[in-house]
Design a protein around this motif. Structure first.
Motif, PDB file in Angstrom:
ATOM      1  N   PHE A 145       0.512  -0.812   0.072  1.00 51.71           N
ATOM      2  CA  PHE A 145      -0.416  -0.209  -0.021  1.00 51.71           C
ATOM      3  C   PHE A 145       1.003   1.125   0.078  1.00 51.71           C
ATOM      4  CE2 PHE A 145      -2.938  -2.910   1.183  1.00 51.71           C
ATOM      5  CZ  PHE A 145      -4.735  -2.775   0.547  1.00 51.71           C
ATOM      6  N   ALA A 146       0.911   2.319  -0.898  1.00 52.67           N
ATOM      7  CA  ALA A 146       1.581   3.528  -0.770  1.00 52.67           C
ATOM      8  C   ALA A 146       0.107   4.704  -0.794  1.00 52.67           C
ATOM      9  CB  ALA A 146       1.934   3.890  -2.041  1.00 52.67           C
ATOM     10  N   GLY A 147       0.633   6.066  -0.160  1.00 53.75           N
ATOM     11  CA  GLY A 147      -0.207   6.883  -0.016  1.00 53.75           C
ATOM     12  C   GLY A 147      -1.248   7.078   0.645  1.00 53.75           C
ATOM     13  N   GLN A 148      -2.307   8.178   0.997  1.00 58.51           N
ATOM     14  CA  GLN A 148      -2.866   7.948   1.317  1.00 58.51           C
ATOM     15  C   GLN A 148      -3.406   7.852   2.268  1.00 58.51           C
ATOM     16  OE1 GLN A 148      -4.378  13.267  -0.150  1.00 58.51           O
ATOM     17  NE2 GLN A 148      -5.080  12.486   1.548  1.00 58.51           N
ATOM     18  N   ILE A 149      -3.731   6.670   1.114  1.00 57.99           N
ATOM     19  CA  ILE A 149      -4.676   5.292   2.372  1.00 57.99           C
ATOM     20  C   ILE A 149      -3.701   4.317   2.547  1.00 57.99           C
ATOM     21  CG2 ILE A 149      -3.573   3.407   0.318  1.00 57.99           C
ATOM     22  CD1 ILE A 149      -6.748   2.310  -0.083  1.00 57.99           C
ATOM     23  N   THR A 150      -2.395   5.321   3.609  1.00 53.58           N
ATOM     24  CA  THR A 150      -1.768   3.948   4.573  1.00 53.58           C
ATOM     25  C   THR A 150      -2.413   4.653   5.334  1.00 53.58           C
ATOM     26  OG1 THR A 150       0.432   5.575   3.583  1.00 53.58           O
ATOM     27  CG2 THR A 150       0.201   3.499   2.823  1.00 53.58           C
ATOM     28  N   GLY A 151      -2.834   6.688   5.759  1.00 53.02           N
ATOM     29  CA  GLY A 151      -2.544   7.103   6.476  1.00 53.02           C
ATOM     30  C   GLY A 151      -1.620   8.592   7.134  1.00 53.02           C
ATOM     31  N   VAL A 152      -0.796   8.518   5.318  1.00 52.91           N
ATOM     32  CA  VAL A 152      -0.008   9.677   5.507  1.00 52.91           C
ATOM     33  C   VAL A 152      -0.773  11.071   5.383  1.00 52.91           C
ATOM     34  CG1 VAL A 152       1.575   8.435   5.705  1.00 52.91           C
ATOM     35  CG2 VAL A 152       0.541   9.735   3.388  1.00 52.91           C
ATOM     36  N   GLU A 153      -0.609  11.690   5.371  1.00 56.90           N
ATOM     37  CA  GLU A 153      -1.735  13.254   5.150  1.00 56.90           C
ATOM     38  C   GLU A 153      -0.931  14.476   4.273  1.00 56.90           C
ATOM     39  OE1 GLU A 153      -4.722  15.335   4.529  1.00 56.90           O
ATOM     40  OE2 GLU A 153      -4.836  13.763   4.955  1.00 56.90           O
ATOM     41  N   GLY A 154      -1.178  15.163   3.129  1.00 56.57           N
ATOM     42  CA  GLY A 154      -0.726  15.540   2.102  1.00 56.57           C
ATOM     43  C   GLY A 154      -0.367  15.061   0.926  1.00 56.57           C
ATOM     44  N   TYR A 155      -0.170  15.626  -0.165  1.00 57.77           N
ATOM     45  CA  TYR A 155       0.039  15.775  -1.408  1.00 57.77           C
ATOM     46  C   TYR A 155       1.359  15.110  -1.557  1.00 57.77           C
ATOM     47  CZ  TYR A 155      -3.695  18.388  -4.037  1.00 57.77           C
ATOM     48  OH  TYR A 155      -5.058  18.802  -4.454  1.00 57.77           O
ATOM     49  N   VAL A 156       2.647  16.106  -0.846  1.00 52.45           N
ATOM     50  CA  VAL A 156       3.813  15.553  -0.539  1.00 52.45           C
ATOM     51  C   VAL A 156       3.897  14.006   0.276  1.00 52.45           C
ATOM     52  CG1 VAL A 156       6.292  16.100  -0.049  1.00 52.45           C
ATOM     53  CG2 VAL A 156       4.312  17.522  -0.291  1.00 52.45           C
ATOM     54  N   GLU A 157       3.419  13.562   0.608  1.00 55.52           N
ATOM     55  CA  GLU A 157       3.543  12.836   2.309  1.00 55.52           C
ATOM     56  C   GLU A 157       3.120  11.402   1.159  1.00 55.52           C
ATOM     57  OE1 GLU A 157       3.379  15.983   5.098  1.00 55.52           O
ATOM     58  OE2 GLU A 157       2.545  15.528   3.507  1.00 55.52           O
ATOM     59  N   SER A 158       1.986  11.911   0.685  1.00 53.62           N
ATOM     60  CA  SER A 158       1.697  10.670  -0.657  1.00 53.62           C
ATOM     61  C   SER A 158       2.559   9.930  -1.644  1.00 53.62           C
ATOM     62  CB  SER A 158      -0.166  11.075  -0.941  1.00 53.62           C
ATOM     63  OG  SER A 158      -0.826  11.501  -0.342  1.00 53.62           O
ATOM     64  N   ALA A 159       3.155  11.345  -1.701  1.00 49.44           N
ATOM     65  CA  ALA A 159       3.853  11.012  -3.594  1.00 49.44           C
ATOM     66  C   ALA A 159       5.538   9.941  -2.409  1.00 49.44           C
ATOM     67  CB  ALA A 159       4.250  12.532  -3.853  1.00 49.44           C
ATOM     68  N   ALA A 160       5.705  10.926  -1.282  1.00 52.25           N
ATOM     69  CA  ALA A 160       6.932  10.070  -0.583  1.00 52.25           C
ATOM     70  C   ALA A 160       6.864   9.076  -0.562  1.00 52.25           C
ATOM     71  CB  ALA A 160       6.892  10.931   0.281  1.00 52.25           C
ATOM     72  N   MET A 161       5.471   8.210   0.069  1.00 57.27           N
ATOM     73  CA  MET A 161       5.367   7.175   0.590  1.00 57.27           C
ATOM     74  C   MET A 161       4.976   6.197  -0.954  1.00 57.27           C
ATOM     75  SD  MET A 161       5.663   6.526   3.922  1.00 57.27           S
ATOM     76  CE  MET A 161       6.777   8.019   3.245  1.00 57.27           C
ATOM     77  N   GLY A 162       4.289   6.371  -1.949  1.00 50.39           N
ATOM     78  CA  GLY A 162       4.774   6.494  -3.163  1.00 50.39           C
ATOM     79  C   GLY A 162       6.532   5.994  -3.767  1.00 50.39           C
ATOM     80  N   LEU A 163       7.089   6.946  -3.003  1.00 54.48           N
ATOM     81  CA  LEU A 163       8.554   6.863  -3.875  1.00 54.48           C
ATOM     82  C   LEU A 163       9.245   5.334  -3.157  1.00 54.48           C
ATOM     83  CD1 LEU A 163      11.076   9.903  -4.267  1.00 54.48           C
ATOM     84  CD2 LEU A 163      11.474   7.398  -3.041  1.00 54.48           C
ATOM     85  N   LEU A 164       8.961   5.686  -1.651  1.00 53.91           N
ATOM     86  CA  LEU A 164       9.152   4.597  -1.006  1.00 53.91           C
ATOM     87  C   LEU A 164       8.768   2.949  -1.595  1.00 53.91           C
ATOM     88  CD1 LEU A 164       9.544   5.417   2.903  1.00 53.91           C
ATOM     89  CD2 LEU A 164      11.192   5.036   1.110  1.00 53.91           C
ATOM     90  N   ALA A 165       7.711   2.747  -1.685  1.00 53.58           N
ATOM     91  CA  ALA A 165       6.895   1.707  -2.401  1.00 53.58           C
ATOM     92  C   ALA A 165       7.414   1.558  -3.737  1.00 53.58           C
ATOM     93  CB  ALA A 165       5.334   2.334  -2.438  1.00 53.58           C
TER      94      ALA A 165
END
Length: 453
Positions: A343-363
């Protein structure tokens, strides 16, 4: 060996994950249901479409955790941040973008990549085979949300994310409003005058609050409850918490001097920020709302300078679904019960465009490591990226888990720096200095950044 990565969702997280994996030589398929299946908030079928604010927030990578996250993503050749800088708009110390050209550029880059293909269909179940990333964001479709709920055995966690209205600039009374960033912040004249300010005296503010509290609000469907994220509260919810709440929040008058009437201090100020490069559209900062459309027009036109306002988009509210990541995900962001799915992005419980993209980068990078059979060291929790992923995959209390923006409170403490407000500037600089060293060292060891060596 599996050689294809499937990504469900083409928002910030899905787009970034695809870019990272494709640049490492992995074949990627993005599964995006738009435009065939619409959502409440999206207007186009573009990948990376911005549905709420047009701001990536602070760009200060020495004193702000969000700005540090910007910096880390740039160092990792992040598509989202690179494209954001290409379409930057004046916004004081913030990074705001021209939303439509931004999404068009993200889409063009992904579609043109030889390792990426896009499949426009809705995925309604969790796949049993293959390597997948679920990056469906806050507007996960009903069937897929039900499939996730059935797999995890947990009740769906949700809050309601509100959208701020957008006003046509030529309908704003500039004899009343003026242009100024708070405390004249910014290195250029455009940055120092990035915000449009509408002043209120005390009587006008009180009348606005009265109208806000009395306005018709959108009804929730049966069985829905409003669990708002405090960083994105509807203005009427803030007003219900106390008549002065807005005046000490998005309507605070500090750091502003009325250019039309410099001798009189405003009691409250409504700020608008440019929403496109042409300067024809301005969004009302912090004015997410669940008022009905007719009520919005009536209430917002009580604001001085907006008495004749015309709206390109009115505010709205939508369901934002996220999973209990500390319980459900491992430290590689994989679903414990189905490890072929990340899972990546806001569905993981991060909030905000930047945080969502960052979790996508890591995933995306984690998926590359798995597909290539090359181990990937844990992301240092001293970095913005590492602090955030550590929080959602175990650092947070699962019982009270709520969406989280990146902030220095997620970082491990530093010895030898001052605590409290007086030491904040020195402490934040120490955090960012440490993070930059650790992030660059981690990047130097990862599959993507050593693949070409």
């Amino acid at each position: 060996m599996q050689n294809t990565l499937n990504i469900i969702g083409g928002g910030m997280a899905g787009s970034e994950a695809a870019w990272q994996a494709a640049n490492a030589g992995i074949k990627v398929v993005i599964h995006e249901m738009r435009p065939k299946v619409a959502t409440f908030a999206h207007r186009t079928g573009n990948l990376g479409e911005m549905v709420c604010s047009n701001s990536f927030r602070s760009d200060d990578h020495e004193q702000n955790a969000v700005g540090l996250l910007h910096w880390e993503m740039v160092q990792a050749d992040g598509l989202i941040m690179k494209t954001a800088y290409q379409h930057r708009l004046p916004a004081g110390g913030a990074l705001a973008v021209d939303r439509d050209p931004f999404a068009e550029s993200v889409t063009a880059a992904l579609v043109a990549h030889p390792n990426i293909s896009v499949s426009y269909e809705e995925i309604t179940a969790l796949p049993e085979e293959g390597l997948w990333i679920v990056a469906t964001g806050p507007l996960t479709s009903g069937p897929l949300a039900e499939a996730i709920q059935a797999e995890t055995g947990a009740e769906a966690l949700a809050f309601f994310d509100a959208i701020a209205p957008i006003v046509y600039h030529d309908s704003i009374n500039m004899d009343v409003a003026w242009m100024q960033s708070r405390y004249d912040k910014g290195e250029t004249e455009a940055e120092r005058t990035a915000y449009l300010n509408c002043p209120m005296n005390k009587d006008q503010y009180e009348a606005f609050i009265d109208a806000l509290l009395a306005a018709d609000k959108a009804e929730f469907k049966e069985g829905e409850t409003a669990g708002y994220f405090d960083g994105c509260l509807p203005i009427e919810v803030m007003a219900e918490r106390g008549r002065e709440t807005l005046r000490f929040g998005p309507m605070k008058p500090v750091g502003l001097t009325n250019a039309n009437d410099p001798q009189n201090k405003a009691y409250a100020v409504v700020q608008l920020r440019r929403d496109n490069a042409l300067g024809t559209l301005y969004n009302i900062v912090g004015f997410q709302t669940k008022m009905k459309y007719g009520a919005q027009k009536d209430v917002f036109k009580t604001i001085p300078a907006l008495e004749n306002a015309e709206f390109a988009r009115l505010g709205g509210i939508h369901r934002n679904t996220f999973i209990n990541s500390p319980t459900l995900l491992d430290d590689q962001m994989r679903l414990r019960s189905k490890p072929n799915i990340r899972f990546a992005g806001q569905i993981t419980g991060v909030e905000g465009y930047v945080e969502s993209a960052a979790m996508g980068l890591l995933a995306g990078r984690m998926a590359v490591a798995e597909l290539t059979g090359k181990p990937l060291d844990a992301v240092p929790n001293t970095t913005a990226m590492g602090a955030l992923v550590t929080h959602i995959t175990g650092g947070a209390d699962a019982k009270t888990f709520q969406p989280m923006n990146v902030n220095f409170g997620l970082f491990p403490p530093l010895d030898g720096v001052k605590s409290g407000r007086r030491g904040r500037k020195e402490r934040y600089k120490a955090y960012t200095d440490r993070a930059k060293i650790d992030w660059q060292a981690w990047l130097g060891q990862t599959v993507l950044d050593t693949a070409a060596e």
